[in-house]
Design a protein around this motif. Structure first.
Motif, short mmCIF file in Angstrom:
data_model
loop_
_atom_site.label_atom_id
_atom_site.label_comp_id
_atom_site.label_asym_id
_atom_site.label_seq_id
_atom_site.Cartn_x
_atom_site.Cartn_y
_atom_site.Cartn_z
N GLU A 147 13.85 6.52 1.77
CA GLU A 147 13.16 5.12 2.14
C GLU A 147 13.13 4.34 0.72
N LYS A 148 13.97 3.19 0.81
CA LYS A 148 14.42 2.35 -0.45
C LYS A 148 13.03 1.60 -0.77
N ASP A 149 12.42 1.14 0.19
CA ASP A 149 11.21 0.16 -0.15
C ASP A 149 10.04 1.04 -0.74
N PRO A 150 9.80 0.74 -1.81
CA PRO A 150 8.50 1.18 -2.46
C PRO A 150 7.11 1.41 -1.69
N LEU A 151 6.88 0.19 -1.13
CA LEU A 151 5.82 0.34 -0.35
C LEU A 151 5.73 1.25 0.70
N ARG A 152 6.75 1.17 1.60
CA ARG A 152 6.75 2.03 2.63
C ARG A 152 6.78 3.49 2.32
N ALA A 153 7.66 3.75 1.15
CA ALA A 153 7.87 5.10 0.65
C ALA A 153 6.17 5.59 -0.04
N THR A 154 5.39 4.70 -0.46
CA THR A 154 4.13 5.02 -0.93
C THR A 154 3.43 5.36 0.17
N ALA A 155 3.47 4.54 1.28
CA ALA A 155 2.64 5.21 2.41
C ALA A 155 3.00 6.23 3.07
N LYS A 156 4.15 6.58 3.08
CA LYS A 156 4.76 7.93 3.72
C LYS A 156 4.12 8.97 2.85
N LEU A 198 1.24 1.98 6.20
CA LEU A 198 0.62 3.25 6.60
C LEU A 198 0.38 3.49 8.15
N GLU A 199 0.36 2.25 8.83
CA GLU A 199 0.08 2.30 10.27
C GLU A 199 1.38 2.81 10.93
N LYS A 200 2.43 2.85 10.28
CA LYS A 200 3.54 3.51 10.76
C LYS A 200 3.48 4.95 10.96
N HIS A 201 2.58 5.40 10.17
CA HIS A 201 2.58 7.10 10.12
C HIS A 201 1.31 7.61 10.37
N CYS A 202 0.02 6.78 10.68
CA CYS A 202 -0.97 7.26 10.86
C CYS A 202 -2.22 6.10 11.13
N ALA A 218 -8.98 16.89 -8.72
CA ALA A 218 -7.58 17.80 -8.74
C ALA A 218 -6.61 16.83 -8.79
N VAL A 219 -5.75 17.04 -9.71
CA VAL A 219 -4.69 16.05 -10.20
C VAL A 219 -3.07 16.59 -9.61
N MET A 220 -2.43 15.40 -8.78
CA MET A 220 -1.26 15.70 -8.33
C MET A 220 -0.25 14.67 -8.94
N THR A 221 0.97 15.20 -8.99
CA THR A 221 1.90 14.24 -9.56
C THR A 221 2.59 13.62 -8.26
N ARG A 222 3.20 12.37 -8.64
CA ARG A 222 3.65 11.87 -7.57
C ARG A 222 4.87 12.69 -7.02
N ALA A 223 5.46 13.44 -8.03
CA ALA A 223 6.76 14.31 -7.59
C ALA A 223 6.18 15.37 -6.70
N GLU A 224 4.97 15.95 -7.34
CA GLU A 224 4.20 17.16 -6.27
C GLU A 224 4.13 16.67 -4.92
N ALA A 225 3.69 15.25 -4.87
CA ALA A 225 3.68 14.59 -3.45
C ALA A 225 4.56 14.14 -2.86
N HIS A 226 5.92 14.61 -3.41
CA HIS A 226 7.27 14.48 -2.81
C HIS A 226 7.51 12.90 -2.58
N LEU A 227 7.14 11.91 -3.53
CA LEU A 227 7.60 10.63 -3.65
C LEU A 227 9.17 10.44 -4.03
N PRO A 228 9.46 11.14 -4.94
CA PRO A 228 11.11 10.93 -5.32
C PRO A 228 12.10 11.19 -4.09
N GLU A 229 11.50 12.26 -3.51
CA GLU A 229 12.45 12.92 -2.25
C GLU A 229 12.33 11.69 -0.99
#
Length: 346
Positions: free
Chosen positions: A55-64, A88-92, A39-50
């Motif tokens: 969260e301005k740090d790209p790494l922490r945003a990706t982890a979330k 990732l350990e901040k969230h799970c 299955a294919v999901m865009t980063r937008a569908e995964a809520h990355l832009p929001e």
């Protein structure tokens, strides 16, 4: 797992009982949807832009973003980026896999085995061109010549790589070693090739479209090898066929390796810093070296494993010899994908 090959990073989420999901950039969605069964999901569908709005740090945003799709407990491979794992350990809860993912990859599907067989056929054609150049060369003052010029390791490598490219494959670090260099297992070799001395050709290309590798090695001599090299080669040839005869499901790779070590010892060859100096084989797939191992740490072989069998003997001052075949473990034993001459003398 995804059957998608791209230089752009993407995330794969696998949940029990669910279809794999790829989280990928918008520009790759069309290709991913066409090429991957996941299955294919865009980063937008995964809520990355929001997420990035807060969260301005790209790494922490990706982890979330990943945590939002994967859940509260995540299994990651040992090669997973450490910075992303800590974010990732901040969230799970992050658990570093001790072999589950690699073991899954080690058992190839019919589609994967067909892809590896396809690359192997191309590999044999390319290696055949290299061997043919050596066979047709002339000897002048102990040096192989072609069209009035010394035939070099680089010439053989170029001919093989050109053939591979024409068939949609590429190769790096190809070994074309001669003489003293053959006593060093991974010496790539350079310069003019010599008559009456062993030449080891080790070719392990990857198919650009599918991403699967093959791997094979042959040793040849143009002229008359020394008695030591001939005896080493004859012993090596028998050792390889002994090893392939022992392969079947449930047999530990360590046992196959030890059988070859014992065979070499019985014939006067050690297995240490001289003689047989490396594992007997390894898995091949999306990487040229992966599980399973056919060596001291080798576990039970399973149907669908694609492995190499590559005994070698190496003695400084004398030279080295190596033969390498690749095939699959089946219910009946070893299905050899390699159908290439094992003649030593050209």
């Amino acid at each position: 797992m995804t059957q998608l090959w791209t230089t752009n990073p993407f995330v794969v989420v696998r949940k029990d009982g669910e279809k794999n999901t790829i989280i990928i950039s918008q520009m790759e969605v069309g290709r991913a949807s066409r090429e991957s069964p996941a299955a294919v999901m865009t980063r937008a569908e995964a809520h990355l832009p929001e997420i990035l709005k807060k969260e301005k740090d790209p790494l922490r945003a990706t982890a979330k973003m990943i945590a939002g799709q994967a859940g509260k407990k995540i299994l990651v491979p040992p090669q997973f980026p450490v910075g992303l794992a800590r974010a990732l350990e901040k969230h799970c809860t992050v658990i570093v896999d001790s072999g589950t993912i690699l073991s899954m990859r080690a058992e190839k599907s019919r589609v994967e085995i067909a892809a590896i067989r396809r690359v192997q056929k191309v590999t044999e054609t390319a290696l055949g061109l290299g061997v043919d150049l050596i066979r047709k060369s002339t000897v002048k003052k102990g040096i192989l010549h072609r069209k009035g010029k010394p035939l070099t390791s680089e010439d053989i490598r170029f001919a093989m790589h050109s053939q591979l490219l024409s068939c949609g494959c590429t190769a790096v670090d190809t070994i074309v070693a001669c003489g003293e260099d053959t006593a060093i297992p991974h010496a790539t070799g350079s310069g003019p090739l010599h008559a009456d001395e062993p030449i080891i050709i080790d070719l392990f290309p990857v198919e650009e479209a599918g991403g699967y590798y093959s791997d094979m090695t042959r040793t040849v001599v143009k002229g008359e090898p020394s008695n030591e090299i001939r005896e080493m080669y004859d012993t090596l040839y028998t050792a390889k066929h002994l090893a392939t005869s022992l392969i079947k499901p449930g047999v530990p790779g360590a046992d196959v390796y030890q059988a070859v070590v014992d065979f070499f010892k019985d014939h006067g060859y050690e297995s240490d810093t001289r003689g047989f100096t490396h594992n007997l084989g390894h898995g091949v797939g999306l990487q040229v070296h992966e599980l399973p191992t056919v060596g001291p740490a080798g576990k039970e072989l399973r149907p669908g494993n694609v492995i190499t069998i590559e005994p070698g003997l190496y003695y400084p001052g004398t030279g080295g010899v190596r033969l390498e075949d690749m095939g699959a473990v089946t219910a009946k034993g070893f299905s050899n994908f390699t159908h290439f001459s094992e003649e030593l003398v050209l």
